[in-house]
Design a protein around this motif. Structure first.
Motif, PDB file in Angstrom:
ATOM      1  N   ILE A  93      48.723  22.433  25.127  1.00 25.95           N
ATOM      2  CA  ILE A  93      48.146  23.253  26.183  1.00 25.95           C
ATOM      3  C   ILE A  93      46.650  22.942  26.250  1.00 25.95           C
ATOM      4  O   ILE A  93      46.121  22.216  25.398  1.00 25.95           O
ATOM      5  CB  ILE A  93      48.409  24.755  25.912  1.00 25.95           C
ATOM      6  CG1 ILE A  93      48.248  25.598  27.188  1.00 25.95           C
ATOM      7  CG2 ILE A  93      47.545  25.286  24.773  1.00 25.95           C
ATOM      8  CD1 ILE A  93      48.844  26.983  27.076  1.00 25.95           C
ATOM      9  N   ASN A  94      45.988  23.437  27.277  1.00 23.34           N
ATOM     10  CA  ASN A  94      44.555  23.206  27.432  1.00 23.34           C
ATOM     11  C   ASN A  94      43.794  24.525  27.323  1.00 23.34           C
ATOM     12  O   ASN A  94      44.310  25.502  26.764  1.00 23.34           O
ATOM     13  CB  ASN A  94      44.268  22.480  28.753  1.00 23.34           C
ATOM     14  CG  ASN A  94      44.783  23.241  29.965  1.00 23.34           C
ATOM     15  OD1 ASN A  94      44.990  24.464  29.921  1.00 23.34           O
ATOM     16  ND2 ASN A  94      45.006  22.544  31.059  1.00 23.34           N
ATOM     17  N   HIS A  95      42.588  24.566  27.886  1.00 25.44           N
ATOM     18  CA  HIS A  95      41.727  25.752  27.783  1.00 25.44           C
ATOM     19  C   HIS A  95      42.354  27.004  28.379  1.00 25.44           C
ATOM     20  O   HIS A  95      41.943  28.119  28.068  1.00 25.44           O
ATOM     21  CB  HIS A  95      40.397  25.485  28.492  1.00 25.44           C
ATOM     22  CG  HIS A  95      40.567  25.143  29.944  1.00 25.44           C
ATOM     23  ND1 HIS A  95      40.914  23.881  30.367  1.00 25.44           N
ATOM     24  CD2 HIS A  95      40.445  25.898  31.059  1.00 25.44           C
ATOM     25  CE1 HIS A  95      41.003  23.873  31.684  1.00 25.44           C
ATOM     26  NE2 HIS A  95      40.732  25.077  32.130  1.00 25.44           N
ATOM     27  N   ARG A  96      43.366  26.839  29.246  1.00 19.90           N
ATOM     28  CA  ARG A  96      44.019  28.009  29.855  1.00 19.90           C
ATOM     29  C   ARG A  96      44.801  28.834  28.836  1.00 19.90           C
ATOM     30  O   ARG A  96      45.244  29.945  29.140  1.00 19.90           O
ATOM     31  CB  ARG A  96      44.959  27.565  30.973  1.00 19.90           C
ATOM     32  CG  ARG A  96      44.247  27.025  32.209  1.00 19.90           C
ATOM     33  CD  ARG A  96      43.468  28.103  32.914  1.00 19.90           C
ATOM     34  NE  ARG A  96      42.855  27.597  34.132  1.00 19.90           N
ATOM     35  CZ  ARG A  96      41.945  28.246  34.846  1.00 19.90           C
ATOM     36  NH1 ARG A  96      41.525  29.429  34.445  1.00 19.90           N
ATOM     37  NH2 ARG A  96      41.439  27.723  35.925  1.00 19.90           N
ATOM     38  N   ASN A  97      44.981  28.314  27.641  1.00 20.26           N
ATOM     39  CA  ASN A  97      45.723  29.011  26.602  1.00 20.26           C
ATOM     40  C   ASN A  97      45.280  30.469  26.446  1.00 20.26           C
ATOM     41  O   ASN A  97      46.097  31.389  26.342  1.00 20.26           O
ATOM     42  CB  ASN A  97      45.534  28.258  25.295  1.00 20.26           C
ATOM     43  CG  ASN A  97      46.435  28.712  24.162  1.00 20.26           C
ATOM     44  OD1 ASN A  97      46.535  28.031  23.161  1.00 20.26           O
ATOM     45  ND2 ASN A  97      47.086  29.844  24.276  1.00 20.26           N
ATOM     46  N   LEU A  98      43.970  30.681  26.421  1.00 20.09           N
ATOM     47  CA  LEU A  98      43.431  32.029  26.236  1.00 20.09           C
ATOM     48  C   LEU A  98      42.917  32.621  27.543  1.00 20.09           C
ATOM     49  O   LEU A  98      42.375  33.728  27.555  1.00 20.09           O
ATOM     50  CB  LEU A  98      42.314  31.999  25.194  1.00 20.09           C
ATOM     51  CG  LEU A  98      42.809  31.732  23.763  1.00 20.09           C
ATOM     52  CD1 LEU A  98      41.757  31.021  22.942  1.00 20.09           C
ATOM     53  CD2 LEU A  98      43.228  33.021  23.101  1.00 20.09           C
ATOM     54  N   ASP A  99      43.093  31.905  28.627  1.00 23.04           N
ATOM     55  CA  ASP A  99      42.598  32.321  29.942  1.00 23.04           C
ATOM     56  C   ASP A  99      43.687  32.039  30.969  1.00 23.04           C
ATOM     57  O   ASP A  99      43.493  31.316  31.931  1.00 23.04           O
ATOM     58  CB  ASP A  99      41.320  31.530  30.270  1.00 23.04           C
ATOM     59  CG  ASP A  99      40.598  32.048  31.517  1.00 23.04           C
ATOM     60  OD1 ASP A  99      40.672  33.265  31.789  1.00 23.04           O
ATOM     61  OD2 ASP A  99      39.976  31.227  32.209  1.00 23.04           O
ATOM     62  N   MET A 100      44.839  32.653  30.754  1.00 25.11           N
ATOM     63  CA  MET A 100      46.037  32.234  31.458  1.00 25.11           C
ATOM     64  C   MET A 100      46.262  32.892  32.803  1.00 25.11           C
ATOM     65  O   MET A 100      46.835  32.296  33.714  1.00 25.11           O
ATOM     66  CB  MET A 100      47.265  32.505  30.577  1.00 25.11           C
ATOM     67  CG  MET A 100      47.377  31.598  29.366  1.00 25.11           C
ATOM     68  SD  MET A 100      48.884  31.969  28.444  1.00 25.11           S
ATOM     69  CE  MET A 100      48.904  30.630  27.254  1.00 25.11           C
ATOM     70  N   HIS A 101      45.841  34.131  32.939  1.00 24.13           N
ATOM     71  CA  HIS A 101      46.260  34.916  34.115  1.00 24.13           C
ATOM     72  C   HIS A 101      45.153  35.913  34.429  1.00 24.13           C
ATOM     73  O   HIS A 101      44.492  36.413  33.513  1.00 24.13           O
ATOM     74  CB  HIS A 101      47.578  35.642  33.782  1.00 24.13           C
ATOM     75  CG  HIS A 101      48.214  36.329  34.927  1.00 24.13           C
ATOM     76  ND1 HIS A 101      47.857  37.602  35.319  1.00 24.13           N
ATOM     77  CD2 HIS A 101      49.198  35.936  35.785  1.00 24.13           C
ATOM     78  CE1 HIS A 101      48.600  37.964  36.352  1.00 24.13           C
ATOM     79  NE2 HIS A 101      49.406  36.966  36.664  1.00 24.13           N
ATOM     80  N   PRO A 102      44.929  36.213  35.707  1.00 27.14           N
ATOM     81  CA  PRO A 102      43.857  37.170  36.046  1.00 27.14           C
ATOM     82  C   PRO A 102      43.970  38.505  35.325  1.00 27.14           C
ATOM     83  O   PRO A 102      42.954  39.147  35.042  1.00 27.14           O
ATOM     84  CB  PRO A 102      44.012  37.332  37.561  1.00 27.14           C
ATOM     85  CG  PRO A 102      44.647  36.055  38.025  1.00 27.14           C
ATOM     86  CD  PRO A 102      45.572  35.641  36.915  1.00 27.14           C
ATOM     87  N   ASP A 103      45.204  38.920  35.023  1.00 24.76           N
ATOM     88  CA  ASP A 103      45.387  40.215  34.350  1.00 24.76           C
ATOM     89  C   ASP A 103      45.416  40.089  32.826  1.00 24.76           C
ATOM     90  O   ASP A 103      45.415  41.102  32.133  1.00 24.76           O
ATOM     91  CB  ASP A 103      46.692  40.864  34.820  1.00 24.76           C
ATOM     92  CG  ASP A 103      46.664  41.197  36.298  1.00 24.76           C
ATOM     93  OD1 ASP A 103      45.560  41.436  36.836  1.00 24.76           O
ATOM     94  OD2 ASP A 103      47.737  41.196  36.932  1.00 24.76           O
ATOM     95  N   TYR A 104      45.496  38.854  32.316  1.00 21.78           N
ATOM     96  CA  TYR A 104      45.600  38.641  30.875  1.00 21.78           C
ATOM     97  C   TYR A 104      44.660  37.505  30.480  1.00 21.78           C
ATOM     98  O   TYR A 104      45.084  36.363  30.293  1.00 21.78           O
ATOM     99  CB  TYR A 104      47.042  38.308  30.468  1.00 21.78           C
ATOM    100  CG  TYR A 104      48.041  39.360  30.854  1.00 21.78           C
ATOM    101  CD1 TYR A 104      48.215  40.506  30.079  1.00 21.78           C
ATOM    102  CD2 TYR A 104      48.809  39.229  32.005  1.00 21.78           C
ATOM    103  CE1 TYR A 104      49.124  41.482  30.435  1.00 21.78           C
ATOM    104  CE2 TYR A 104      49.728  40.202  32.379  1.00 21.78           C
ATOM    105  CZ  TYR A 104      49.878  41.326  31.588  1.00 21.78           C
ATOM    106  OH  TYR A 104      50.781  42.292  31.941  1.00 21.78           O
TER     107      TYR A 104
END
Length: 391
Positions: A93-104
């Motif tokens: 996975i990339n940087h989105r791992n901890l920044d996946m969704h607007p609500d999470y």
């Protein structure tokens, strides 16, 4: 052959070849249209922008990416409170791992509470790398380069570190080797095993295979192809990367589109080497657990009770080793993400940061431990011993 086909009233071989070619072209166009449509429909890229993006070289010729989210107060940019926070993603996975969704989004949750947050994209999280993609290369190149850059840009002497899965494992390998423990004020470890096994039968019976044949895992396009239907039904394989019972509908599709990356063969072989051997993570032949024993950096561990990739006992090895031989071991906390211990569900692996109750079960304790503005202090640590589990 054409005469025989004609006698049966069938088109000739040349015509059949054209029909087959046309079918293949039609399939290719349909696949392309499918990918374009669902990628645009499911992506969260538009809703999760960054204030800064910088690409940096590593000493061995690789490159990393740093994305910054400025501290905010009441939705507006503000002076940060406390040291910068570096967040590091896991495997595949990339940087989105901890920044996946607007609500999470843990980094945006922390930024709204006054922290300056930096998301690292390791060489393993990019489609192409100009240098070897191995665990040791990232310990020696990616992590120290990122730490140096964040501290220099923030004008700080220390940072707080949040590592998910492999992101925490890299810290195990780097602290005391390539990153001075004094540069990390506090660390938060999320589902990061210190001993590595293979969780899926029959792959856990393949230790006799030579490491050289371990292939690249092509996950990026496959994840995009199935993203539209991943929540229509669940299979036993769904429960390996995350617990689908713990995640709201509409969350996972965007993650598959925006985040999933291939696992290069060289990095895959590192994990196979550990899993097919004695399960120990090593850097230059040395166990990472031995170095962790001398580390006194305050640390908070999260472990999911239903985590199939990083079982609680595999994470517990790092917890128990951390600071065990230090003169002043510092603060060390353990949070079991299980119903029995007060969490909203028995957490799996990926759902640690995207579960329907991640904000209460993970984000708030993380902020409390790191001392983020507006959050209560972390409750006393129960730290009950775990029963021995086999990897």
């Amino acid at each position: 052959m054409n005469a025989a086909l004609a006698s049966w009233g069938l088109p000739g071989a040349g015509t059949l070849g054209l029909i087959a070619l046309g079918a293949l072209l039609l399939l290719a166009v349909a696949t392309w249209a499918h990918l374009v449509f669902w990628t645009r429909k499911l992506t969260n890229q538009r809703d999760l922008p960054y204030d800064e993006l910088e690409t940096l070289p590593t000493p061995d010729g690789g490159r990393i990416e740093l994305r910054r989210i400025h501290a905010r107060a009441d939705g507006e940019p503000a002076a940060p409170v406390g040291p910068p926070v570096l967040m590091v993603h896991g495997l595949a996975i990339n940087h989105r791992n901890l920044d996946m969704h607007p609500d999470y989004s843990l980094p945006r949750y922390m930024a709204e509470r006054g922290r300056d947050v930096w998301l690292l994209t390791l060489r393993s999280g990019q489609r192409v790398s100009s240098a070897p993609v191995t665990f040791e290369a990232m310990v020696h190149g990616d992590l120290p380069t990122a730490v140096d850059a964040v501290l220099a840009r923030a004008g700080a002497e220390q940072l707080d570190y949040v590592g998910f899965s492999m992101g925490g494992m890299l810290l195990y390998g780097a602290l005391g080797r390539t990153v001075a423990p004094s540069r990390v004020r506090k660390a938060v470890i999320m589902g990061s095993p210190a001993r590595v096994g293979i969780p899926i039968w029959p792959f856990n019976k393949t230790s006799w295979l030579p490491r050289a044949i371990v292939p690249r895992l092509h996950l990026h396009w496959g994840a995009r192809l199935v993203a539209f239907g991943t929540e229509w039904f669940t299979t036993p394989f769904h429960r390996v990367p995350y617990n689908p019972d713990n995640v709201d509908r509409g969350v996972v599709g965007g993650i598959l589109v925006d985040g999933i990356q291939d696992i290069p063969a060289s990095l895959n072989r590192d994990f196979a080497h550990w899993a097919w051997g004695d399960n120990e993570i090593r850097i230059g032949g040395e166990r990472v657990l031995d170095t962790l024993a001398t580390v006194s950096t305050p640390v908070l561990f999260f472990a999911g009770a239903d985590d199939r990739l990083a079982p609680p006992m595999a994470v517990r090895h790092a917890h128990d080793a951390w600071g065990s031989k230090a003169a002043d071991p510092g603060e060390k906390r353990w949070i079991s993400l299980s119903r029995a211990d007060g969490a909203g569900h028995d957490y799996g692996h990926g759902d640690i940061v995207i579960a329907r109750r991640s904000i209460a079960d993970v984000y708030e304790p993380t902020c409390a431990f790191l001392g983020v503005r507006g959050d209560a202090q972390l409750a006393p640590d129960a730290d009950a011993p775990l029963a021995e589990q086999e990897l």
